[in-house]
Motif scaffolding. Structure first.
Motif, PDB file in Angstrom:
ATOM      1  N   SER A  70     -16.180 -58.080 -23.544  1.00  0.00           N
ATOM      2  CA  SER A  70     -16.258 -59.482 -23.974  1.00  0.00           C
ATOM      3  C   SER A  70     -17.448 -59.709 -24.900  1.00  0.00           C
ATOM      4  CB  SER A  70     -16.391 -60.421 -22.767  1.00  0.00           C
ATOM      5  OG  SER A  70     -15.180 -60.564 -22.100  1.00  0.00           O
TER       6      SER A  70
ATOM      7  N   LEU B 249      -5.647 -56.989 -26.630  1.00  0.00           N
ATOM      8  CA  LEU B 249      -6.421 -57.761 -25.657  1.00  0.00           C
ATOM      9  C   LEU B 249      -5.521 -58.446 -24.638  1.00  0.00           C
ATOM     10  CD1 LEU B 249      -9.198 -59.186 -27.999  1.00  0.00           C
ATOM     11  CD2 LEU B 249      -9.384 -57.315 -26.322  1.00  0.00           C
TER      12      LEU B 249
ATOM     13  N   CYS C 281     -11.025 -60.437 -19.673  1.00  0.00           N
ATOM     14  CA  CYS C 281     -11.580 -59.288 -20.384  1.00  0.00           C
ATOM     15  C   CYS C 281     -12.716 -58.673 -19.584  1.00  0.00           C
ATOM     16  CB  CYS C 281     -12.083 -59.735 -21.754  1.00  0.00           C
ATOM     17  SG  CYS C 281     -12.506 -58.396 -22.878  1.00  0.00           S
TER      18      CYS C 281
END
Length: 119
Positions: free
Chosen positions: A57, A96, A52
């Motif tokens: 994050s 994600l 990420c």
């Protein structure tokens, strides 16, 4: 989300392969030989690690306190562990996963990108 749903989603992406380089309890998904997702198969509830963007994050960890945490056994700045106990929406898990996959694809070198594009 269960392992079968997550696994199918990952394997339907271009150039993705699955491996178990760390033993039978960790399933690893790679694109062009580079990891973008890891699944802890023996964890209950299911846990996945995804790459990420560092700023994103931090936002996710604040929003999903205790459900999205710094990546277990990974670079904590670039990886998150997501605890899939039903509190993180499936749509976000898929988004994600796409983000992690795309970070890896974007980081491929010129030869890898050419090979990827030709697949």
């Amino acid at each position: 989300m269960d392992i079968d749903t997550f696994r199918d989603y990952c394997l339907n992406k271009k150039a993705v392969t699955e491996h178990m380089p760390f033993g039978p309890e960790t399933l690893v998904f790679k694109v062009m030989g580079k990891m973008f997702a890891l699944v802890s198969l023996d964890a209950v509830p299911l846990r996945i690690n995804l790459k990420c963007n560092p700023d994103k994050s931090l936002e996710l960890r604040e929003e999903f306190d205790g459900k999205i945490i710094p990546g277990y056994h990974m670079n904590k700045q670039h990886w998150n562990t997501m605890i899939l106990d039903g509190q993180i929406p499936a749509k976000l898990i898929f988004e994600l996963t796409d983000h992690s996959y795309q970070l890896i694809v974007d980081g491929l070198n010129k030869n890898q990108k050419q090979e990827f594009d030709e697949l």
